[in-house]
Design a protein around this motif. Structure first.
Motif, short mmCIF file in Angstrom:
data_model
loop_
_atom_site.label_atom_id
_atom_site.label_comp_id
_atom_site.label_asym_id
_atom_site.label_seq_id
_atom_site.Cartn_x
_atom_site.Cartn_y
_atom_site.Cartn_z
N ASP A 151 39.38 -16.29 -17.58
CA ASP A 151 39.33 -14.98 -17.73
C ASP A 151 37.90 -14.54 -18.19
OD1 ASP A 151 40.01 -16.10 -20.22
OD2 ASP A 151 41.79 -15.17 -20.06
N GLY A 152 37.33 -15.28 -19.13
CA GLY A 152 36.00 -14.97 -19.49
C GLY A 152 35.00 -15.00 -18.24
N ILE A 153 35.07 -15.83 -17.40
CA ILE A 153 34.20 -15.76 -16.19
C ILE A 153 34.46 -14.63 -15.43
CG2 ILE A 153 33.91 -16.99 -14.01
CD1 ILE A 153 32.42 -18.47 -16.39
N LEU A 154 35.63 -13.90 -15.35
CA LEU A 154 35.93 -13.00 -14.38
C LEU A 154 35.23 -11.59 -15.21
CD1 LEU A 154 36.80 -11.81 -11.72
CD2 LEU A 154 39.04 -11.60 -12.93
N LEU A 155 35.42 -11.77 -16.60
CA LEU A 155 35.13 -10.64 -17.34
C LEU A 155 33.60 -10.52 -17.29
CD1 LEU A 155 35.87 -8.30 -19.29
CD2 LEU A 155 35.79 -10.13 -21.12
#
Length: 719
Positions: free
Chosen positions: A144-148
């Motif tokens: 989820d951090g990468i998509l953010l």
């Protein structure tokens, strides 16, 4: 070590059938794991809900799917949507995971099931410091951090995705909460974007209410009513979709493919590590004539995983002669490099038993093959931040009922199994919390606030969140970013702050890296930053009790070859310099007690960080600088990022933080080179803190610094 009698003395199965797995389908008579992939997919409980899921995603803007652990949510839903045309016209489907290993293993599994090309072709993954995607990729598993970060730096509307699947939403880490708030905001501009939220243990109504407010639903109904009644100029009226994109639905996937018997301790245990080892060995003993077994044992931290492995190795033959030859013992925790984590997913010698000691990294998403038994210690180590004392703390706390349910489900993914809970049923029913507190209520918010600022969110309190953080936590996050130079007096993002948000690291490390451009030591500091991403660059001595003392002597001598008397950070740089100069191989690293796999990971991270740094200036190395010049340059950069974490030696011989005057400990248990090889220092800087085993706050990554640097590098902070 005292063993259990046959039939697992000390455990009992509740007569009231309190197992969480009584509902669901009975396991098929054949071996599920050896059946053809197509047949395995059809047998998963999620498969009978396929039409319902496809209809709901087509009709509604938001779909919340609540399904039992092992029902097939993480692997099958992206494929259902892919085969139904949601990747047509150049679109992609992204499925977010809270952990890197989950994204990587799920992508490998789905790529195998799709069967059209290797991993990275139609199915791939993107995690921090690793990308296995291509122009052909249609299904992406990402943290989820990468998509953010993608929304922050490249595509604010996530325009290349037709569907975003937020998996394991119950974990509620900072990135998940920020991503959910961002997706809600994006849907106002992109009502065609579909959101699918999945978990086994979430409050489905709360998530649906968050994404679909009553005001949105009422607005949609009024539009439809007006469209039906107002026929004055039909051609000029906006054509409303028949889909209820401002509405949502909840789908419950009942049933589990395999049953799991849950057993509790009759009386509480005083040492859950020892009890875990005893229980695992007893299971192996009773299963040795049954073609072996697979045991997944949940422990709170990496140190306790290592302790359990040492304890098991020391007592294998003592427990029963010959048992050691039939058991494979493996660790699993986040700090291990991926190829070491991947060992638990490989098939081992038939007939042998496996004991996997793991942290909560394997609690969700990933399927460890061959697991027949789960041992649940009932404890977990969670990060907590104390904004008043400015300490990041890792505290061992009891798990929640939601986590207990997730853990027991690990034994029923590929076949029927048993879960041994090292606590009483009364404790589970009456005292255990329903869910784990979300991370946004218990951690440092600096990185979270920086991400929102980079997204253009000026009013943090006005950003939609599932839970609002405390005023103290927000104030501390803003103060930290201001001290680092990331925001100005009006809390607007500065140029330095914009640059810091570009790095896949926390703000303090990002600031340290940017300072290295000015000190002209980027290669060394990027290596230090990489070393902070792994648990340790040194191998912990392991062996029998009789040999451990000699191994410890050899270990300290090997560490002395690289150690710098300033402490850990320059020592990290020395190890990397030795590797660059001599290209140490695996065997040479082993002789010097250097973790070769961790070293390779650090080098990989270093190279990627240098790639980021090149955007902001010329990357240099210290080269022919003297030892003191080299040491000072590196530590000035560390101080530029971590000046919050500075302590002073007092007259009582102990260190106290400068702000707050809290006592901290530099002890052998912190595994710091500063403790064993460092010189006397009045001031030290440290990168991480944790609660010590004997109480108090202990440190890792510690070095001596010159106090003059504090006023030079952060004068506004020390006024």
């Amino acid at each position: 070590m005292a063993g259990y009698n046959n039939n697992n003395e000390g455990f009992w199965k509740p007569s009231s059938a309190s197992s969480t797995t009584d509902e669901g389908d009975v396991a098929p008579v054949f071996n599920f794991s050896t059946a053809p992939l197509a047949q395995q997919r059809m047998l998963l409980p999620i498969y009978k809900h396929k039409r319902q899921i496809l209809y709901s995603v087509e009709k509604f803007g938001v779909t919340v799917i609540v399904g039992e652990t092992a029902c097939g949510k993480s692997t099958q839903i992206p494929m259902f949507l892919y085969h139904n045309g949601w990747c047509n016209n150049g679109f992609q489907i992204v499925c977010t995971q809270p952990r890197r290993i989950a994204a990587q293993t799920l992508a490998a599994r789905v790529a195998k099931e799709v069967g059209r090309g290797p991993l990275g072709a139609e199915v791939g993954y993107t995690v921090r410091f690793a990308d296995r995607t291509s122009e052909l990729t249609k299904i992406i598993y990402a943290t989820d951090g990468i998509l953010l970060r993608e929304a922050t730096l490249a595509d604010p509307l996530l325009s290349r995705y037709s569907i975003v699947i937020v998996d394991e939403a119950h974990e509620r880490n900072l990135n998940t909460d920020a991503l959910c708030g961002l997706l809600k905001k994006i849907r106002r501009k992109r009502p065609d974007l579909r959101i699918v939220v999945c978990s086994a243990t979430i409050d489905a109504e709360a998530f649906l209410d968050f994404f679909i407010s009553k005001k949105d639903v009422e607005h949609t109904r009024k539009q439809k009513k007006r469209r039906r009644w107002d026929n004055a100029e039909p051609d000029t009226q906006p054509k409303l979709s028949t889909n209820n994109l401002n509405e949502g639905c909840i789908i419950s996937v009942d049933g589990r493919l395999h049953e799991v018997d849950v057993l509790y301790l009759g009386h509480p245990t005083s040492n859950y590590v020892r009890t875990s080892v005893e229980t695992a060995l007893q299971i192996c003993k009773t299963s040795r004539n049954n073609r072996g077994c697979g045991i997944l044992c949940f422990l709170p931290s990496a140190s306790e995983v290592d302790e359990a492995i040492r304890m098991t190795q020391d007592h294998l033959d003592e427990f029963e002669p010959g048992l050691a030859n039939q058991i494979i013992i493996l660790p699993l925790y986040a700090q291990l490099p991926f190829n070491m984590q991947a060992r638990v997913f490989r098939s081992d010698t038939p007939g042998s038993s496996r004991i996997i000691y793991s942290t909560n990294i394997s609690e969700t998403s990933v399927t460890v093959p061959g697991i027949t038994h789960v041992i649940d210690s009932g404890m977990v180590k969670l990060p907590f931040f104390d904004p008043k004392n400015d300490f990041d703390r890792l505290i061992v706390v009891p798990i929640s009922k939601a986590s207990a349910k997730q853990r027991s489900g690990r034994a029923g993914r590929l076949q029927a199994g048993q879960c041994y809970r090292l606590y009483t049923e009364e404790y589970f029913r009456k005292k255990m919390e329903e869910a784990t507190p979300p991370e946004i209520l218990r951690t440092n918010l600096s990185n979270f606030i920086l991400s929102l600022k980079a997204l253009g969110v000026n009013n943090i309190l006005g950003f939609d969140l599932l839970d609002l953080p405390s005023v103290d936590a927000l104030s501390h996050g803003l103060e930290s970013l201001f001290a680092l130079g990331a925001i100005d007096d009006a809390t607007a993002l500065t140029t330095i702050g914009q640059d810091m948000s570009s790095f896949p690291t926390e703000p303090r490390i990002s600031r340290m890296l940017l300072e290295s451009l000015r000190e002209e030591c980027s290669r060394e500091v990027a290596g230090v930053a990489g070393a902070l991403q792994v648990q340790s660059l040194f191998l912990t001595p392991r062996g029998s009790s009789a040999r451990r003392q000699q191994l410890q002597i050899d270990y300290e001598a090997a560490v002395g070859e690289f150690a710098d008397n300033s402490g850990d950070h320059v020592t990290y740089a020395n190890i990397l310099q030795a590797y660059d100069d001599t290209h140490m191989g695996r065997e040479e690293c082993k002789e010097k007690y250097v973790d070769y796999v961790a070293l390779q990971k650090v080098i990989e991270v270093r190279n990627q960080l240098l790639g980021f740094l090149k955007r902001f200036g010329r990357v240099r190395s210290l080269g022919m600088a003297t030892s003191k010049e080299r040491c000072d340059a590196i530590l000035r950069c560390v101080t530029a990022g971590f000046f919050f974490n500075v302590a002073k030696l007092h007259n009582d011989g102990r260190y106290y933080t400068i702000r707050g005057t809290n006592q901290i400990l530099v002890t052998p248990s912190s595994s710091s080179v500063f403790n064993t090889h460092g010189s006397h220092a009045d001031y030290i800087v440290f990168c991480n803190t944790h609660d010590g085993s004997r109480g108090g706050i202990e440190l890792t990554a510690v070095s001596a610094i010159n106090p003059r640097w504090l006023r030079e590098l952060a004068p506004h902070y020390w006024k």
